[in-house]
Design a protein around this motif. Structure first.
Motif, short mmCIF file in Angstrom:
data_model
loop_
_atom_site.label_atom_id
_atom_site.label_comp_id
_atom_site.label_asym_id
_atom_site.label_seq_id
_atom_site.Cartn_x
_atom_site.Cartn_y
_atom_site.Cartn_z
N ASN A 1 42.16 45.90 66.83
CA ASN A 1 41.10 46.67 67.49
C ASN A 1 41.30 46.59 69.00
OD1 ASN A 1 38.79 47.54 65.93
ND2 ASN A 1 38.46 45.40 65.43
N ALA A 2 41.23 47.73 69.69
CA ALA A 2 41.01 47.68 71.14
C ALA A 2 39.51 47.81 71.33
CB ALA A 2 41.72 48.83 71.82
N LEU A 3 38.93 46.92 72.10
CA LEU A 3 37.47 46.94 72.32
C LEU A 3 37.23 46.92 73.83
CD1 LEU A 3 36.48 44.16 69.74
CD2 LEU A 3 36.39 46.65 69.40
N THR B 1 39.51 35.92 63.35
CA THR B 1 39.82 36.94 64.35
C THR B 1 40.25 36.29 65.65
OG1 THR B 1 38.28 38.54 63.41
CG2 THR B 1 38.86 38.85 65.73
N ALA B 2 41.40 36.77 66.16
CA ALA B 2 41.82 36.38 67.52
C ALA B 2 41.20 37.39 68.48
CB ALA B 2 43.34 36.42 67.61
N TRP B 3 40.45 36.90 69.45
CA TRP B 3 39.82 37.77 70.46
C TRP B 3 40.58 37.51 71.75
CZ3 TRP B 3 36.49 37.69 74.86
CH2 TRP B 3 35.68 38.82 75.04
N ILE B 4 41.34 38.51 72.18
CA ILE B 4 42.31 38.33 73.27
C ILE B 4 41.84 39.16 74.47
CG2 ILE B 4 44.75 38.52 73.87
CD1 ILE B 4 45.29 38.80 70.76
N PRO B 5 41.11 38.56 75.41
CA PRO B 5 40.65 39.34 76.56
C PRO B 5 41.84 39.68 77.46
CG PRO B 5 39.70 37.11 76.58
CD PRO B 5 40.68 37.17 75.46
N LEU B 6 41.88 40.90 77.96
CA LEU B 6 43.05 41.35 78.71
C LEU B 6 42.79 41.38 80.22
CD1 LEU B 6 44.42 43.99 76.20
CD2 LEU B 6 44.98 41.55 76.43
N GLN B 7 41.96 40.47 80.67
CA GLN B 7 41.71 40.20 82.08
C GLN B 7 40.92 38.89 82.11
OE1 GLN B 7 39.96 43.24 80.73
NE2 GLN B 7 38.80 41.53 79.89
N PRO B 8 40.92 38.19 83.24
CA PRO B 8 39.98 37.07 83.32
C PRO B 8 38.58 37.64 83.04
CG PRO B 8 41.37 37.17 85.27
CD PRO B 8 41.62 38.43 84.51
N THR B 9 37.79 36.93 82.27
CA THR B 9 36.51 37.50 81.81
C THR B 9 35.36 36.55 82.18
OG1 THR B 9 37.72 38.58 80.02
CG2 THR B 9 35.33 38.50 79.81
N PRO B 10 34.77 36.78 83.36
CA PRO B 10 33.64 35.93 83.77
C PRO B 10 32.39 36.25 82.96
CG PRO B 10 33.98 37.70 85.37
CD PRO B 10 35.07 37.84 84.33
N ARG B 11 31.42 35.36 83.06
CA ARG B 11 30.17 35.55 82.28
C ARG B 11 29.56 36.93 82.46
NH1 ARG B 11 28.77 29.99 82.69
NH2 ARG B 11 28.42 29.18 80.59
N GLU B 12 29.60 37.44 83.72
CA GLU B 12 28.94 38.72 84.01
C GLU B 12 29.62 39.90 83.30
OE1 GLU B 12 30.65 37.21 87.11
OE2 GLU B 12 29.26 35.70 86.33
N MET B 13 30.84 39.65 82.75
CA MET B 13 31.57 40.75 82.10
C MET B 13 31.30 40.79 80.59
SD MET B 13 35.62 41.49 82.54
CE MET B 13 35.86 42.30 84.11
N GLY B 14 30.60 39.78 80.08
CA GLY B 14 30.27 39.77 78.65
C GLY B 14 31.36 39.18 77.76
N PRO B 15 31.80 37.95 78.06
CA PRO B 15 32.78 37.32 77.16
C PRO B 15 32.17 37.07 75.78
CG PRO B 15 31.90 35.69 78.69
CD PRO B 15 31.34 37.02 79.11
N LEU B 16 33.03 36.96 74.75
CA LEU B 16 32.51 36.64 73.43
C LEU B 16 31.87 35.25 73.50
CD1 LEU B 16 32.61 38.39 70.87
CD2 LEU B 16 34.44 36.92 70.02
N VAL C 1 38.31 44.75 78.68
CA VAL C 1 39.22 45.24 77.63
C VAL C 1 39.72 44.05 76.81
CG1 VAL C 1 41.31 46.57 77.14
CG2 VAL C 1 39.94 47.10 79.17
N VAL C 2 39.69 44.23 75.49
CA VAL C 2 40.05 43.14 74.56
C VAL C 2 40.95 43.70 73.47
CG1 VAL C 2 39.09 41.62 72.77
CG2 VAL C 2 37.91 41.87 74.97
N LEU C 3 41.93 42.91 73.06
CA LEU C 3 42.66 43.18 71.82
C LEU C 3 42.15 42.16 70.80
CD1 LEU C 3 44.94 44.41 70.10
CD2 LEU C 3 46.51 42.76 71.13
N ALA C 4 41.57 42.65 69.72
CA ALA C 4 41.09 41.74 68.67
C ALA C 4 41.93 41.99 67.41
CB ALA C 4 39.62 42.00 68.38
N THR C 5 42.42 40.91 66.82
CA THR C 5 43.25 41.04 65.61
C THR C 5 42.71 40.10 64.55
OG1 THR C 5 44.76 39.32 66.38
CG2 THR C 5 45.32 41.58 66.96
N THR C 6 42.60 40.62 63.33
CA THR C 6 42.01 39.83 62.24
C THR C 6 43.06 39.58 61.16
OG1 THR C 6 39.81 40.70 62.68
CG2 THR C 6 40.20 39.86 60.46
#
Ligand SMILES: O=C(O)CCC(=O)C(=O)O
Length: 325
Positions: free
Chosen positions: A161-163, A190-205, A275-280
């Protein structure tokens, strides 16, 4: 009761917790529906710029392939932590340069296929279309971690998934993936792979810690029309003092969550897309549940030909060996 606008006549029928019929629209519409079940206001700013980030010189395709072929050593303590918590965040799974190359590629693939007005953008099955994405999704590095955490020698792919959560897009509701995946096994992650540093304000999982959390909320009724289920889960977690891991992700940090893990994500209050790549992945030998529901979305696309009760082993579900297992 207000009928959810994303549902068809068929999926809207029955009581609010009735999800027995199969989903009859596409995956984009499924995500629009699912995201509409999140409690809380639509964010209206101000939105902050994410901290500046320099991924360094970008690696070549060959360098990325070499990185993805390298196994990531999962320690016995990390395996136990995953079993106890139902999730784990692992640092340094990818280099910042590889993360940036994947971000560029996913952005291109989203931009060519998704309406830019959509706040939560998604695209699946990219591994069939793109060499770089395939290298990541089927990699010994990511798939190998999945197999190690499940304690198996090999796993199969369910989907990628691209999310992309665009600036100003709201929360992801509390949920657990076993509710979605029509897979009859606890050995799914599921591997949740954020494609940038993801601070709290960006909505990390964010994850509710503990393999037993699902038991605490099992009496809550799902609500296919509104936000009461999401709100109810938050209330139970607060009342039971369940710890929630909602910290930031560094570039290259990747989380793995079990299908039983309750998770959510905050709104994106930054000016950049999350932007996230998620793979299950799932353990080989897993069957399709006897009666998939509308919460499973367009699942036949991911496991074509696999009927309820049958083992999933289509050519869309390749086997990934755990290196050295
Ligand atoms: O990225 C999100 O906000 C939600 C993703 C999610 O729930 C998942 O990958 O299981």
């Amino acid at each position: 009761m207000i009928r959810n606008p994303h549902l068809s006549e068929t999926t809207a029928a029955g009581t609010a917790s009735d999800v027995a019929v199969e989903w009859d629209r596409g995956n984009d519409q499924w995500w629009d529906w699912y995201m509409s079940l999140a409690d809380g206001p639509v964010p209206d700013g101000p939105f902050v710029d994410p901290p500046p980030h320099d991924p360094g010189p970008l690696p070549s395709d060959d360098e990325i392939l070499a990185e993805l072929a390298e196994p990531y050593p999962v320690t016995a303590a990390q395996f136990r932590q995953f079993q106890t918590d139902a999730f784990i965040k692992l640092p340094g799974v990818l280099t910042p340069g590889t993360v940036e190359r994947l971000r560029i590629r996913l952005r291109e693939m989203l931009d060519e296929s998704v309406d830019p007005a959509v706040g939560f953008q998604s695209r699946e099955m990219m591994w069939l279309e793109d060499d770089l994405v395939r290298a990541a999704v089927l990699s010994p590095r990511i798939g190998g971690i999945g197999a190690a955490l499940l304690g198996t020698g090999q796993v199969r792919l369910y989907h990628d998934n691209a999310l992309s959560k665009e600036p100003g897009a709201g929360r992801t509701p509390w949920h657990y993936d076993a509710h979605h995946f029509p897979l009859d096994s606890p050995d799914v992650l599921t591997a949740w792979i954020p494609l940038q540093p993801t601070p709290r304000e960006m909505g990390p999982l964010a994850f509710a810690r503990g393999a037993d959390v699902a038991d605490l909320v099992e009496d809550l009724e799902f609500d296919k029309h509104g936000t009461s289920y999401d709100r109810g889960v938050s209330e139970v977690l607060r009342a039971q003092a369940v710890q929630v891991e909602d910290g930031p992700f560094e570039a290259g940090e990747v989380s793995f969550h079990a299908a039983s893990c309750f998770h959510t994500a905050g709104a994106n209050l930054t000016t950049a897309a999350r932007v996230v790549l998620a793979t299950t992945y799932f353990a080989d030998g897993t069957k399709v549940v006897p009666s998939p529901t509308m919460v499973s979305g367009d699942w036949r696309k991911f496991i074509p030909g696999a009927e309820p009760g049958h083992v999933v082993a289509s050519d869309r579900n390749p086997l990934l060996e755990r290196p050295g297992a």
